[in-house]
Write a protein that holds these residues in place. Sequence first.
Motif, PDB file in Angstrom:
ATOM      1  N   THR A 172      10.739  -4.305  -1.712  1.00 30.70           N
ATOM      2  CA  THR A 172       9.295  -4.140  -1.531  1.00 30.70           C
ATOM      3  C   THR A 172       8.561  -5.462  -1.701  1.00 30.70           C
ATOM      4  OG1 THR A 172       9.406  -1.848  -2.309  1.00 30.70           O
ATOM      5  CG2 THR A 172       7.248  -2.895  -2.330  1.00 30.70           C
ATOM      6  N   GLU A 224      -1.554  -4.804   5.133  1.00 31.05           N
ATOM      7  CA  GLU A 224      -1.613  -4.755   3.675  1.00 31.05           C
ATOM      8  C   GLU A 224      -2.969  -5.238   3.175  1.00 31.05           C
ATOM      9  OE1 GLU A 224       0.896  -6.519  -0.177  1.00 31.05           O
ATOM     10  OE2 GLU A 224       1.490  -7.024   1.882  1.00 31.05           O
ATOM     11  N   HIS A 263      -2.173  -7.758  -4.566  1.00 33.44           N
ATOM     12  CA  HIS A 263      -0.931  -7.485  -3.849  1.00 33.44           C
ATOM     13  C   HIS A 263       0.176  -7.010  -4.786  1.00 33.44           C
ATOM     14  CE1 HIS A 263      -3.172  -9.946  -0.995  1.00 33.44           C
ATOM     15  NE2 HIS A 263      -2.365  -9.528  -0.043  1.00 33.44           N
ATOM     16  N   ARG A 294       1.933  -3.290  -4.303  1.00 32.84           N
ATOM     17  CA  ARG A 294       3.358  -3.138  -3.990  1.00 32.84           C
ATOM     18  C   ARG A 294       4.095  -2.365  -5.077  1.00 32.84           C
ATOM     19  NH1 ARG A 294       5.781  -7.686  -0.009  1.00 32.84           N
ATOM     20  NH2 ARG A 294       3.890  -8.046   1.208  1.00 32.84           N
ATOM     21  N   THR A 325       3.713   1.093  -4.164  1.00 35.25           N
ATOM     22  CA  THR A 325       4.634   1.430  -3.074  1.00 35.25           C
ATOM     23  C   THR A 325       6.019   1.741  -3.614  1.00 35.25           C
ATOM     24  OG1 THR A 325       3.406   0.056  -1.508  1.00 35.25           O
ATOM     25  CG2 THR A 325       5.682   0.579  -0.937  1.00 35.25           C
ATOM     26  N   THR A 374       7.851  -1.203   3.440  1.00 38.50           N
ATOM     27  CA  THR A 374       7.688  -2.565   2.939  1.00 38.50           C
ATOM     28  C   THR A 374       6.950  -3.456   3.923  1.00 38.50           C
ATOM     29  OG1 THR A 374       9.819  -3.311   3.836  1.00 38.50           O
ATOM     30  CG2 THR A 374       9.850  -2.302   1.661  1.00 38.50           C
ATOM     31  N   PRO A 428       2.699  -2.403   2.734  1.00 36.00           N
ATOM     32  CA  PRO A 428       2.453  -1.787   1.414  1.00 36.00           C
ATOM     33  C   PRO A 428       0.990  -1.384   1.253  1.00 36.00           C
ATOM     34  CG  PRO A 428       3.754  -3.790   1.193  1.00 36.00           C
ATOM     35  CD  PRO A 428       3.267  -3.751   2.613  1.00 36.00           C
TER      36      PRO A 428
END
Length: 629
Positions: free
Chosen positions: A37, A47, A92, A96, A99, A139, A142
């Motif tokens: 990921t 994203e 970020h 992630r 995710t 991925t 995300p």
Amino acid sequence: MNRSEIKSPSSLPSPLTTTAWFAFLTLAASFATYYRTFTGFAEWDDEGTLMMMVRQFVTGSKLYHEIFSGYGPAFFFVHGLWRHLTGIAVDHNSTRLATVVVSLAVAWICAWTVLRMTRSLAAASVAHLLVFRALLFLTNEPGHPQELCMLFLVGVAACGAARRVGWGMAVAGALAAALALTKVNVGVFALAAIALALVFQMPGGGFWRMLRYAAAFAALAMPFMLMRVHMNDASARTYCALVTLSMGGVLACAAAFRSRTPIRLSDCIAAKAGFVLAFAACLLVLVALGISLPTTYNALITNQLKMNVSPGFWYVPIELSAAWVLWALAGLGAALMASMRGGLPGPAGTVQLVSGAAGLILAAIAPANLLGFTTPLCWLLLVPDANAKDKRYDHARLLLAALAVIQTLTAYPMPGSQAYFVRIPLILVTVVVLMDGLRASLARPVAAVILAGVALAYPLLGYRAKRQYDAMVSLNQPGAERIHVEPELAHDYRWMVTNLRLHCDTFIALPGLPSLYFWTGKPMAGRKDQPPGPLNMDQWMDLFTPEQQTTIAADFALHPDACAIYHPSGVDFWNTGNHPISDWPLGAYMMANFKVIGESGDYQFMVRKERNLEIPAGWLRKTIVQRRR
């Protein structure tokens, strides 16, 4: 058969064994999930787009008034709630990590569903591994709403295997509402599958017979009605025929279930109540936040129809050989024969065994072929003698078959990530059909080998993911330190971020690169208090109307130190309609008033023509990478 007569199958693994094994699978998968990921960064930057929308929402901007978005309020409510409860900022790294959690949850739910339907821990483990591998597509983007959609969708499938049908249907209805309020098309398809499964299991009678005919007609007409704009394209006709024929096979076998474990009227009411209550609760929250319902309808329905259904340019044909139509015709013929004969011809389970084994091989080595191969075979879940010893999961089988076929329409009109999305239900169908073909629990030595193989696969996958992660370098941007990317891409972004920080008060990118706003701390172009709000999108060229782009350009013109980033291969990637840049008012303004003063890779740094500014040269590579989402 009364429900009181249905007993729990004795071969079902003990709760302690199941819990321990599922905990092990989750722990084993988490290592590989984390590293894969946090490896790579997609150039189209969905994203950053979704993160920017979420940040606007959690910082108080009004959804659909000050935040431009085509995604439903449920997506924003879920993200806003967990970030409010945890106090974690939108960046970020946290996006992630979310995710990672969703990926593990989806694989877990899929494995549980297969366990309930097959009573095999080995089959559940195989499903867990195959789903884990198939979720690699998350991925690329995300934080995208498709993560929640995947979670809700497999939740709907799992509801069919609930111990209490009424409660399961109530939750399924609520999840369908959440899907519709996240991505409208996915929710509509899930609701159609639930309705189809319920209607075809109601007792006989004139009213229900007419309702079944109406539901069958609607299900068969749905692919054509959705794709009619592109019926001049051979790929669209192939796609439409495949789904229609596959649905015909499911409908041909669905009637056999009504004589086994018919659904009660109360179960239908529970599903409707769950949907209505969840939908109404979400709308009440919207009203409480001061978000007008007409504006919401325009953002989620009207604009989406204009963008995704009516025009011809927002379309990429899915890669599907015309030979699969012949396969689907054969599948429909076999389904009709099975429904008339009361079962499959030949030795019991042979068709299911061969079909399931072939599907399993494809899922492992060529998953792109699942759409063509497995979709026409979803009816195999419904042959009258399937799982004959335990009829409690008849409803789960019909629901899964309907979901798997109807959700394949999600890949229209832009396959991209959606082409991977639709494989998850098909994987569940494949594993269950294979176990039906075996007709009994796996012999202990065979089951032990499978469990050991899955147990060994996850450390191997984790090792490979860690090696790939370590072979790259840190992106080294604020809130994105954990992400590793190719050295050249890291250099490009560092070059852009450094120069944007030093020389610009705001900027635009063609196409949009919203992550740069997070890393530079610069404000987005466009006024917050004036529709359509700031320029928060990657594909703003077609999503923002010419009038909206003109409004943003007028605000952008007020900034003497404004800059721009031009990414030619990114424009080629998004520009499915082959429009000249002059067709986009904001793009035309940028090209007419800005000049290129530096370049790194395929990213060009631009400032106003009247500015006398020089910047250090960037990375001197020149690669044009053509990708399709």
